[in-house]
Design an enzyme around this catalytic site. Structure first.
Site, mmCIF file in Angstrom:
data_model
loop_
_atom_site.group_PDB
_atom_site.id
_atom_site.type_symbol
_atom_site.label_atom_id
_atom_site.label_comp_id
_atom_site.label_asym_id
_atom_site.label_seq_id
_atom_site.Cartn_x
_atom_site.Cartn_y
_atom_site.Cartn_z
ATOM 1 N N LEU A 154 -9.276 8.696 31.466
ATOM 2 C CA LEU A 154 -10.222 9.628 30.856
ATOM 3 C C LEU A 154 -11.610 9.136 31.224
ATOM 4 O O LEU A 154 -11.997 8.023 30.858
ATOM 5 C CB LEU A 154 -10.038 9.645 29.333
ATOM 6 C CG LEU A 154 -11.089 10.391 28.501
ATOM 7 C CD1 LEU A 154 -11.203 11.841 28.942
ATOM 8 C CD2 LEU A 154 -10.761 10.298 27.017
ATOM 9 N N SER A 155 -12.349 9.941 31.976
ATOM 10 C CA SER A 155 -13.662 9.521 32.472
ATOM 11 C C SER A 155 -14.612 9.207 31.331
ATOM 12 O O SER A 155 -14.458 9.688 30.207
ATOM 13 C CB SER A 155 -14.269 10.608 33.360
ATOM 14 O OG SER A 155 -13.504 10.823 34.511
#
Length: 217
Positions: free
Chosen positions: A63-64
């Protein structure tokens, strides 16, 4: 917008960090603040959910970090009537953010585990205008139509013609371009009449795009 007087300290710092790093679009900020990022990661990572850092999710994906998500979203310049395509669903968090800005979102993922988890999260949190597809994001099945905005959240060595063909006139595509283990550049492409206007933005690092649907996971 969330009242800073009632927000927990980590949420307040989350909001402040985005503003300090240059995110100024009020609608994007509101969308980021409204989506509960901690609900899109495993319980063991929830204490770090509001920090400006990438977090691991299943299937070897990530998840950025919030700033990257906010920056990419801001560069899309989404309008309320827009139909958005996202390549790389992951946890479903970015699709949820996009859904607060657009009319509808189609998000595509090659890992069945991630698709099932994202569908469950988005349904439980009532993001009803998001459709999650199990498919190869670089070779979508027929019948998906075209899109006003396209967001690619996996690195590709060059802009895929298959996605450019899905971009409506006036539409915007954002994608990280570059080798899997090297420097990638986030690129913004806008279709104007018969011309594609390409503009490099910032250096980034994303996992590489893979073809096909994963046989396992």
């Amino acid at each position: 917008m969330i009242n800073s007087g009632t927000a927990p300290p980590e949420k307040m710092m989350f909001q402040l960090s985005l503003r300090r790093r240059g995110i100024s679009d009020r609608n994007v900020l509101q969308a980021m603040e409204s989506v509960p990022r901690d609900r899109f990661v495993d319980p063991m990572h929830r204490p770090n959910a509001w920090r400006d850092t990438a977090l691991p999710i299943p299937c070897g994906q990530t998840l950025s970090q919030p700033f990257v998500i906010a920056y990419m979203t801001e560069q899309l310049q989404i309008q309320p009537t827009n139909r958005v395509l996202e390549i790389g669903t992951g946890s479903g968090y970015h699709a949820a953010v996009l859904s607060r800005l657009a009319s509808s979102v189609v998000t595509v993922e090659r890992f069945r585990t991630l698709v099932n988890a994202a569908r469950t999260r988005l349904r439980e949190l009532n993001y009803a205008n998001v459709e999650v597809l199990l498919a190869d994001g670089l070779a979508l099945p027929d019948g998906q139509g075209t899109f006003d905005r396209i967001l690619v959240t996996v690195a590709v060595p060059e802009l895929p013609q298959s996605l450019l063909d899905l971009l409506d006139p006036g539409g915007v595509l954002i994608a990280p371009i570059g080798p899997a283990n090297g420097r990638q550049t986030l690129v913004r492409v806008q279709r104007k009449d018969d011309e594609l206007i390409r503009r490099p933005l910032v250096d980034v690092r994303f996992v590489a795009a893979l073809r096909g649907i994963a046989r396992e996971l």
